[in-house]
Design a protein around this motif. Sequence first.
Motif, PDB file in Angstrom:
ATOM      1  N   UNK A 288       0.742  -1.239   0.092  1.00  0.00           N
ATOM      2  CA  UNK A 288       0.100  -0.045   0.006  1.00  0.00           C
ATOM      3  C   UNK A 288       0.695   1.156   0.069  1.00  0.00           C
ATOM      4  N   UNK A 289       2.038   1.251  -0.768  1.00  0.00           N
ATOM      5  CA  UNK A 289       2.745   2.478  -1.045  1.00  0.00           C
ATOM      6  C   UNK A 289       2.272   3.530  -1.820  1.00  0.00           C
ATOM      7  N   UNK A 290       2.524   4.698  -1.653  1.00  0.00           N
ATOM      8  CA  UNK A 290       1.762   5.714  -2.723  1.00  0.00           C
ATOM      9  C   UNK A 290       2.740   6.532  -3.345  1.00  0.00           C
ATOM     10  N   UNK A 291       4.153   6.412  -2.929  1.00  0.00           N
ATOM     11  CA  UNK A 291       5.185   7.511  -3.611  1.00  0.00           C
ATOM     12  C   UNK A 291       6.543   6.882  -3.354  1.00  0.00           C
ATOM     13  N   UNK A 292       6.670   5.673  -4.107  1.00  0.00           N
ATOM     14  CA  UNK A 292       8.088   5.054  -4.046  1.00  0.00           C
ATOM     15  C   UNK A 292       8.410   4.194  -3.009  1.00  0.00           C
ATOM     16  N   UNK A 293       9.766   3.672  -3.193  1.00  0.00           N
ATOM     17  CA  UNK A 293      10.166   2.613  -1.982  1.00  0.00           C
ATOM     18  C   UNK A 293      11.435   3.561  -1.552  1.00  0.00           C
ATOM     19  N   UNK A 294      12.546   3.104  -2.107  1.00  0.00           N
ATOM     20  CA  UNK A 294      13.768   3.568  -1.404  1.00  0.00           C
ATOM     21  C   UNK A 294      14.077   5.303  -1.754  1.00  0.00           C
ATOM     22  N   UNK A 295      13.165   5.639  -3.058  1.00  0.00           N
ATOM     23  CA  UNK A 295      13.149   7.184  -3.122  1.00  0.00           C
ATOM     24  C   UNK A 295      11.759   7.663  -3.569  1.00  0.00           C
ATOM     25  N   UNK A 296      11.374   8.594  -2.931  1.00  0.00           N
ATOM     26  CA  UNK A 296       9.850   9.254  -3.626  1.00  0.00           C
ATOM     27  C   UNK A 296       9.980   9.557  -5.081  1.00  0.00           C
ATOM     28  N   UNK A 297       8.883   9.187  -5.586  1.00  0.00           N
ATOM     29  CA  UNK A 297       8.689   9.322  -7.252  1.00  0.00           C
ATOM     30  C   UNK A 297       8.716  11.103  -7.213  1.00  0.00           C
ATOM     31  N   UNK A 298       8.435  11.834  -6.581  1.00  0.00           N
ATOM     32  CA  UNK A 298       8.500  13.506  -6.891  1.00  0.00           C
ATOM     33  C   UNK A 298      10.031  13.746  -6.846  1.00  0.00           C
ATOM     34  N   UNK A 299      10.628  13.213  -5.774  1.00  0.00           N
ATOM     35  CA  UNK A 299      12.109  13.437  -5.569  1.00  0.00           C
ATOM     36  C   UNK A 299      12.929  12.748  -7.014  1.00  0.00           C
ATOM     37  N   UNK A 300      12.601  11.793  -7.249  1.00  0.00           N
ATOM     38  CA  UNK A 300      13.199  11.001  -8.500  1.00  0.00           C
ATOM     39  C   UNK A 300      13.051  11.920  -9.715  1.00  0.00           C
ATOM     40  N   UNK A 301      11.949  12.381 -10.086  1.00  0.00           N
ATOM     41  CA  UNK A 301      11.741  13.306 -11.101  1.00  0.00           C
ATOM     42  C   UNK A 301      12.065  14.727 -10.977  1.00  0.00           C
ATOM     43  N   UNK A 302      12.729  14.998  -9.728  1.00  0.00           N
ATOM     44  CA  UNK A 302      13.171  16.572  -9.482  1.00  0.00           C
ATOM     45  C   UNK A 302      14.510  16.695 -10.333  1.00  0.00           C
ATOM     46  N   UNK A 303      15.031  17.980 -10.332  1.00  0.00           N
ATOM     47  CA  UNK A 303      16.200  18.443 -10.814  1.00  0.00           C
ATOM     48  C   UNK A 303      17.367  18.094 -10.016  1.00  0.00           C
ATOM     49  N   UNK A 304      17.036  17.683  -8.824  1.00  0.00           N
ATOM     50  CA  UNK A 304      18.220  17.055  -7.796  1.00  0.00           C
ATOM     51  C   UNK A 304      18.756  15.922  -8.041  1.00  0.00           C
ATOM     52  N   UNK A 305      17.708  15.056  -8.797  1.00  0.00           N
ATOM     53  CA  UNK A 305      18.271  13.673  -9.094  1.00  0.00           C
ATOM     54  C   UNK A 305      19.277  13.543 -10.431  1.00  0.00           C
ATOM     55  N   UNK A 306      20.725  13.022 -10.033  1.00  0.00           N
ATOM     56  CA  UNK A 306      21.813  13.007 -11.078  1.00  0.00           C
ATOM     57  C   UNK A 306      21.696  11.648 -11.677  1.00  0.00           C
ATOM     58  N   UNK A 307      20.727  10.585 -11.497  1.00  0.00           N
ATOM     59  CA  UNK A 307      20.961   9.239 -11.962  1.00  0.00           C
ATOM     60  C   UNK A 307      21.218   9.063 -13.340  1.00  0.00           C
ATOM     61  N   UNK A 308      20.495   9.697 -14.054  1.00  0.00           N
ATOM     62  CA  UNK A 308      20.647   9.789 -15.682  1.00  0.00           C
ATOM     63  C   UNK A 308      22.328  10.198 -15.997  1.00  0.00           C
ATOM     64  N   UNK A 309      22.673  11.250 -15.494  1.00  0.00           N
ATOM     65  CA  UNK A 309      23.845  11.595 -15.871  1.00  0.00           C
ATOM     66  C   UNK A 309      24.811  10.698 -15.285  1.00  0.00           C
TER      67      UNK A 309
END
Length: 333
Positions: A288-309
């Motif tokens: 019954x999760x609403x917003x991600x597991x180890x990382x929230x969905x909104x933070x994942x898609x924020x400009x803070x996230x460098x995972x694709x770099x």
Amino acid sequence: MNTIYKKSFLKLSDLNYQEIIYLIKLSKFFKKKKKDKKEKKYLKGKNIVLIFEKQSTRTRCAFEVAAYDQGANTTYLSPTDTHMGYKESIHDTAKVLGKMYDGIQYRGYHDNILKKIQKYSKIPVWNGLTNTFHPTQILADLLTMTETLPKKSIQEITCAYIGDAKNNIANTLLEAANITGLKLNIISPENYWPKKNIRDIKNKKNILYTKNIEKGVYKVDFIYTDVWVSMGDKSMKWKKKIKELYDYQVNQKMLNMTKNSNVKILHCLPALHDKESTLGLKIHKKYNLKNGLEISNNVFFSKKNLCFEQSENRLHTIKALLVSCLHKKKILI
């Protein structure tokens, strides 16, 4: 003098500080040359075999494109493409490959297999991931950190690794901290800290272990996390990990705790931040999760996230590694 020539890369500590710094600089050099379409091929006529006992997206693509860009040929071997360990010993397979190829990439489970391949093939062997270490990933992460903070030396950068730290990413980050002086905070319940034999490599002031999130993330430059569960784990293990680690999810509340408006997020991928994957959907529904597991969905898609770099940088650091191991002369950069 190229001191990396003909070396293997089974773990980050196979290289010294100067060699790691050189690879980061060479990666930046190749990245610019590729962007400018002025890349010179240093590996013409070289042959590389890629052994994958574990599935891969980024590692396989990075090795194949890096080799192709540099003029080398690759052979991909999946678990169904080789008799190694089943019908043929690792010794025999490694000796055969060592006669045909110039280098071997192995992505699988056990480090002792890597060591045997290195011993019997007598050619450079690179670790694309094992249960214990993931050195090609951390090499790309160091490049990403130094690109993001060009005015800081590695010794001035602080990275907080949070969540399940009993894994190959945390283990290799510890090696990076020991070799380069990177400031590293391991943040998790104590039973999720790296194994004692990994933690006790060296006792340095630049490494902190804590279960206190607020203390661990205060004023850090980067927050790094990774998945807690995988498809192969049993459901009971999922339940236990989610219960014990959910407070350690990377979310906006945690970012606020850093008191650093410029803090960035690192994640080696894949990430269970939404329901758009089979495993992500299953876990979100089951718990019954609403917003991600180890990382929230909104933070994942924020400009803070460098995972694709980070993902792109796998290509450039692996290219630097291949050239340094297989090209005798040191590249002038």
